[in-house]
Write a protein that holds these residues in place. Structure first.
Motif, PDB file in Angstrom:
ATOM      1  N   PHE A  36       6.772  10.888  -7.209  1.00 36.78           N
ATOM      2  CA  PHE A  36       5.938   9.747  -7.732  1.00 36.78           C
ATOM      3  C   PHE A  36       5.800   8.586  -7.167  1.00 36.78           C
ATOM      4  CE2 PHE A  36       8.110  12.353 -11.220  1.00 36.78           C
ATOM      5  CZ  PHE A  36       6.770  12.740 -11.888  1.00 36.78           C
ATOM      6  N   THR A  37       4.837   8.000  -7.223  1.00 35.39           N
ATOM      7  CA  THR A  37       4.445   6.749  -6.594  1.00 35.39           C
ATOM      8  C   THR A  37       5.016   5.501  -7.156  1.00 35.39           C
ATOM      9  OG1 THR A  37       2.099   6.670  -7.585  1.00 35.39           O
ATOM     10  CG2 THR A  37       2.360   7.734  -5.392  1.00 35.39           C
ATOM     11  N   GLY A  38       4.987   4.334  -6.628  1.00 31.87           N
ATOM     12  CA  GLY A  38       5.113   2.962  -7.145  1.00 31.87           C
ATOM     13  C   GLY A  38       4.152   2.743  -8.431  1.00 31.87           C
ATOM     14  N   ALA A  39       2.908   3.259  -8.441  1.00 33.48           N
ATOM     15  CA  ALA A  39       2.072   2.837  -9.488  1.00 33.48           C
ATOM     16  C   ALA A  39       2.726   3.503 -10.657  1.00 33.48           C
ATOM     17  CB  ALA A  39       0.654   3.749  -9.103  1.00 33.48           C
ATOM     18  N   VAL A  40       3.243   4.905 -10.756  1.00 33.57           N
ATOM     19  CA  VAL A  40       4.027   5.390 -11.813  1.00 33.57           C
ATOM     20  C   VAL A  40       5.074   4.430 -12.327  1.00 33.57           C
ATOM     21  CG1 VAL A  40       5.123   7.338 -12.629  1.00 33.57           C
ATOM     22  CG2 VAL A  40       3.320   7.894 -11.068  1.00 33.57           C
ATOM     23  N   LEU A  41       5.831   3.859 -11.322  1.00 34.35           N
ATOM     24  CA  LEU A  41       6.915   3.055 -11.832  1.00 34.35           C
ATOM     25  C   LEU A  41       6.172   1.698 -12.467  1.00 34.35           C
ATOM     26  CD1 LEU A  41       9.530   3.063  -8.564  1.00 34.35           C
ATOM     27  CD2 LEU A  41       9.484   4.326 -10.896  1.00 34.35           C
ATOM     28  N   ALA A  42       5.190   1.170 -11.872  1.00 32.17           N
ATOM     29  CA  ALA A  42       4.547   0.225 -12.834  1.00 32.17           C
ATOM     30  C   ALA A  42       3.994   0.463 -14.068  1.00 32.17           C
ATOM     31  CB  ALA A  42       3.485  -0.409 -11.807  1.00 32.17           C
ATOM     32  N   TRP A  43       3.447   1.573 -14.246  1.00 36.78           N
ATOM     33  CA  TRP A  43       3.205   2.245 -15.567  1.00 36.78           C
ATOM     34  C   TRP A  43       4.099   2.173 -16.363  1.00 36.78           C
ATOM     35  CZ3 TRP A  43       0.869   7.767 -16.542  1.00 36.78           C
ATOM     36  CH2 TRP A  43       0.370   7.778 -17.968  1.00 36.78           C
ATOM     37  N   VAL A  44       5.368   2.804 -15.974  1.00 34.45           N
ATOM     38  CA  VAL A  44       6.512   2.876 -16.753  1.00 34.45           C
ATOM     39  C   VAL A  44       7.187   1.554 -17.300  1.00 34.45           C
ATOM     40  CG1 VAL A  44       9.068   3.618 -16.859  1.00 34.45           C
ATOM     41  CG2 VAL A  44       7.368   5.081 -15.874  1.00 34.45           C
ATOM     42  N   PHE A  45       7.155   0.573 -16.338  1.00 36.70           N
ATOM     43  CA  PHE A  45       7.521  -0.896 -16.617  1.00 36.70           C
ATOM     44  C   PHE A  45       6.571  -1.455 -17.629  1.00 36.70           C
ATOM     45  CE2 PHE A  45       6.570  -5.319 -15.718  1.00 36.70           C
ATOM     46  CZ  PHE A  45       7.917  -5.948 -16.044  1.00 36.70           C
ATOM     47  N   VAL A  46       5.172  -1.293 -17.436  1.00 32.40           N
ATOM     48  CA  VAL A  46       4.383  -1.821 -18.428  1.00 32.40           C
ATOM     49  C   VAL A  46       4.474  -1.010 -19.820  1.00 32.40           C
ATOM     50  CG1 VAL A  46       1.700  -1.821 -19.197  1.00 32.40           C
ATOM     51  CG2 VAL A  46       2.694  -2.516 -16.914  1.00 32.40           C
TER      52      VAL A  46
ATOM     53  N   ASN B 294       0.696  -1.380  -0.048  1.00 32.35           N
ATOM     54  CA  ASN B 294       0.002  -0.045  -0.202  1.00 32.35           C
ATOM     55  C   ASN B 294       0.739   1.197  -0.041  1.00 32.35           C
ATOM     56  OD1 ASN B 294      -1.398   1.969   2.412  1.00 32.35           O
ATOM     57  ND2 ASN B 294      -2.614   1.393   0.405  1.00 32.35           N
ATOM     58  N   ASN B 295       1.990   1.080   0.693  1.00 31.19           N
ATOM     59  CA  ASN B 295       2.913   2.524   0.873  1.00 31.19           C
ATOM     60  C   ASN B 295       3.596   2.763  -0.589  1.00 31.19           C
ATOM     61  OD1 ASN B 295       2.214   3.126   3.434  1.00 31.19           O
ATOM     62  ND2 ASN B 295       3.504   1.908   4.423  1.00 31.19           N
ATOM     63  N   PHE B 296       3.817   1.584  -1.070  1.00 32.76           N
ATOM     64  CA  PHE B 296       4.678   1.655  -2.338  1.00 32.76           C
ATOM     65  C   PHE B 296       3.838   2.054  -3.460  1.00 32.76           C
ATOM     66  CE2 PHE B 296       5.705  -0.440  -6.438  1.00 32.76           C
ATOM     67  CZ  PHE B 296       7.157   0.057  -6.597  1.00 32.76           C
ATOM     68  N   ILE B 297       2.586   1.614  -3.594  1.00 39.14           N
ATOM     69  CA  ILE B 297       1.790   2.334  -4.482  1.00 39.14           C
ATOM     70  C   ILE B 297       1.042   3.539  -4.376  1.00 39.14           C
ATOM     71  CG2 ILE B 297      -0.361   1.631  -5.722  1.00 39.14           C
ATOM     72  CD1 ILE B 297       1.766  -0.208  -6.689  1.00 39.14           C
ATOM     73  N   SER B 298       0.944   3.998  -3.123  1.00 36.59           N
ATOM     74  CA  SER B 298       0.014   4.999  -2.970  1.00 36.59           C
ATOM     75  C   SER B 298       1.083   6.480  -2.430  1.00 36.59           C
ATOM     76  CB  SER B 298      -0.949   4.952  -1.800  1.00 36.59           C
ATOM     77  OG  SER B 298      -0.405   4.555  -0.540  1.00 36.59           O
ATOM     78  N   MET B 299       2.328   6.093  -1.728  1.00 35.36           N
ATOM     79  CA  MET B 299       3.197   7.264  -1.568  1.00 35.36           C
ATOM     80  C   MET B 299       4.038   7.536  -2.391  1.00 35.36           C
ATOM     81  SD  MET B 299       1.639   7.937   1.264  1.00 35.36           S
ATOM     82  CE  MET B 299       2.828   9.045   2.207  1.00 35.36           C
ATOM     83  N   PRO B 300       4.688   8.696  -2.290  1.00 37.24           N
ATOM     84  CA  PRO B 300       5.828   9.152  -3.297  1.00 37.24           C
ATOM     85  C   PRO B 300       6.936   8.424  -2.819  1.00 37.24           C
ATOM     86  CG  PRO B 300       4.587  10.961  -2.563  1.00 37.24           C
ATOM     87  CD  PRO B 300       4.153   9.838  -1.827  1.00 37.24           C
ATOM     88  N   ILE B 301       7.738   8.004  -3.573  1.00 38.96           N
ATOM     89  CA  ILE B 301       9.176   7.147  -3.554  1.00 38.96           C
ATOM     90  C   ILE B 301      10.165   8.133  -3.094  1.00 38.96           C
ATOM     91  CG2 ILE B 301      10.846   5.504  -4.462  1.00 38.96           C
ATOM     92  CD1 ILE B 301       8.492   4.387  -6.361  1.00 38.96           C
ATOM     93  N   SER B 302      10.938   7.825  -2.108  1.00 46.02           N
ATOM     94  CA  SER B 302      12.267   8.611  -1.592  1.00 46.02           C
ATOM     95  C   SER B 302      13.338   7.807  -1.936  1.00 46.02           C
ATOM     96  CB  SER B 302      12.002   8.946  -0.278  1.00 46.02           C
ATOM     97  OG  SER B 302      10.881   9.806   0.111  1.00 46.02           O
ATOM     98  N   VAL B 303      14.270   8.480  -2.304  1.00 46.77           N
ATOM     99  CA  VAL B 303      15.495   7.792  -2.685  1.00 46.77           C
ATOM    100  C   VAL B 303      16.710   8.911  -1.771  1.00 46.77           C
ATOM    101  CG1 VAL B 303      17.663   7.224  -4.037  1.00 46.77           C
ATOM    102  CG2 VAL B 303      15.154   6.749  -4.697  1.00 46.77           C
ATOM    103  N   GLY B 304      17.421   8.125  -0.860  1.00 46.24           N
ATOM    104  CA  GLY B 304      18.344   8.935  -0.057  1.00 46.24           C
ATOM    105  C   GLY B 304      17.852  10.296   0.713  1.00 46.24           C
ATOM    106  N   GLY B 305      16.278   9.897   1.049  1.00 50.97           N
ATOM    107  CA  GLY B 305      15.775  10.868   1.865  1.00 50.97           C
ATOM    108  C   GLY B 305      14.926  12.097   0.942  1.00 50.97           C
ATOM    109  N   THR B 306      15.294  11.836  -0.308  1.00 53.59           N
ATOM    110  CA  THR B 306      14.582  12.958  -1.362  1.00 53.59           C
ATOM    111  C   THR B 306      13.649  12.314  -2.072  1.00 53.59           C
ATOM    112  OG1 THR B 306      17.004  13.998  -1.711  1.00 53.59           O
ATOM    113  CG2 THR B 306      15.208  14.334  -3.254  1.00 53.59           C
TER     114      THR B 306
END
Length: 331
Positions: A178-188, A162-174
């Motif tokens: 964009f959420t995991g849903a967008v990453l899934a969309w890019v993958f598809v 739920n957190n991965f899909i609905s919450m913005p992804i952070s890398v190194g605190g930044t």
């Protein structure tokens, strides 16, 4: 086969580009009618939100793109039910545990693939019209779901999912916003691009969409390609349902209904010809953006749901009249 003599748009002004430009223009113009967020930072934040929301429709439109490209008046009116089915399967098997997520994903994709297989066999082998076949399968599937679960489904998505899909992804605190849903969309989108442009199936799909008789004479296995198109449609639609559940956590029986009409509209808005054989998934992505921005404007303006449906219907009819081509033009 004679060359089409219809009006041809230059590549620079192709339907996908027009849809993308329209989405941007609608977004920019609508910003000035909103009370806040008119600065660059506000517009950027709102733009990211729009993309995050569009990801769900974009994912479900992926399967619809494939089956419409296959021609033969192909369309999948069971897409909404497939989304619901995949979400229910995921919720039951995952049972709010992230450890069960891989098994739930496999089961959801398998369920979607089976729905697509039944649709494909009915359309390609039994020669049932796609509208009749997919609508019938939708009714049978929903009836089966209601008979099994009788109005109550236990389970749901796990907390990490739920957190991965609905919450913005952070890398190194930044946070990139964009959420995991967008990453899934890019993958598809990458997978769809590869299938349509780099595989023999993709070439055959466009071939049967343009002219099935000519494709058959050229050595294309028309029936097998058409069935596979519906199977892939079911799989990608089910993946969309899987991602949707990650966002809402728990499932209800009309979870997929709101995606059926928009998934078809997004494909058409993006320039994919309803007769098949011409179009692209990136066009469907642009069409999904247009619909999401438009829905955001109408929602912000507190327009009634029924009026929104009327506006979307008029928009779809207008686009079909501009981009649609009849089979006769290609014969």
């Amino acid at each position: 086969m004679k060359k089409s003599i219809g009006f041809q748009l230059p590549k620079l002004f192709s339907p996908p580009v027009i849809a993308l430009v329209l989405a941007v223009l609608l977004f920019v113009v609508s910003t000035f009618f909103m009370k806040g967020g008119t600065g660059f930072v506000g517009m950027l934040k709102r733009g990211k939100t729009i993309i995050n929301i569009t990801a769900f429709l974009g994912l479900i439109a992926a399967g619809q793109t494939i089956v419409i490209l296959a021609g033969g008046e192909g369309i999948d009116l069971s897409a909404g039910t497939t989304v619901t089915l995949a979400a229910i399967v995921t919720a039951v098997i995952a049972d709010k545990s992230d450890a069960n997520l891989p098994m739930a994903l496999v089961a959801a994709l398998t369920a979607g693939g089976m729905v697509g297989l039944i649709n494909g066999i009915g359309v390609a082998i039994l020669k049932i019209h796609p509208v009749v076949m997919t609508l019938s399968v939708s009714g049978v599937t929903m009836g089966t779901i209601l008979a099994i679960y009788r109005g109550a489904v236990q389970g749901g998505a796990g907390p990490w999912f739920n957190n991965f899909i609905s919450m913005p992804i952070s890398v190194g605190g930044t946070s990139f916003g964009f959420t995991g849903a967008v990453l899934a969309w890019v993958f598809v989108s990458i997978v769809i691009w590869f299938i349509l442009n780099k595989t023999q199936f993709g070439k055959h799909l466009f071939a049967i969409g343009v002219n099935r008789e000519a494709a058959h004479l050229s050595g294309v296995h028309v029936t097998r390609t058409a069935i596979l198109a519906y199977v892939l449609c079911g799989v990608f639609t089910a993946f969309g349902g899987f991602i949707v559940l990650g966002y809402i956590q728990s499932v209800y029986f009309i979870i997929g209904d709101g995606y059926l009409f928009p998934s078809i509209a997004a494909v058409v808005l993006g320039g994919t010809v309803l007769a098949g054989g011409e179009g692209s998934y990136w066009g469907s992505m642009s069409g999904a953006l247009v619909l999401t921005v438009l829905d955001s404007i109408l929602t912000s303006s507190q327009v009634d749901v029924s009026v929104r449906q009327i506006i979307l219907g008029i928009l779809l009819l207008a686009v079909i009249s501009l981009y649609g081509r009849q089979k006769a033009l290609r014969q």
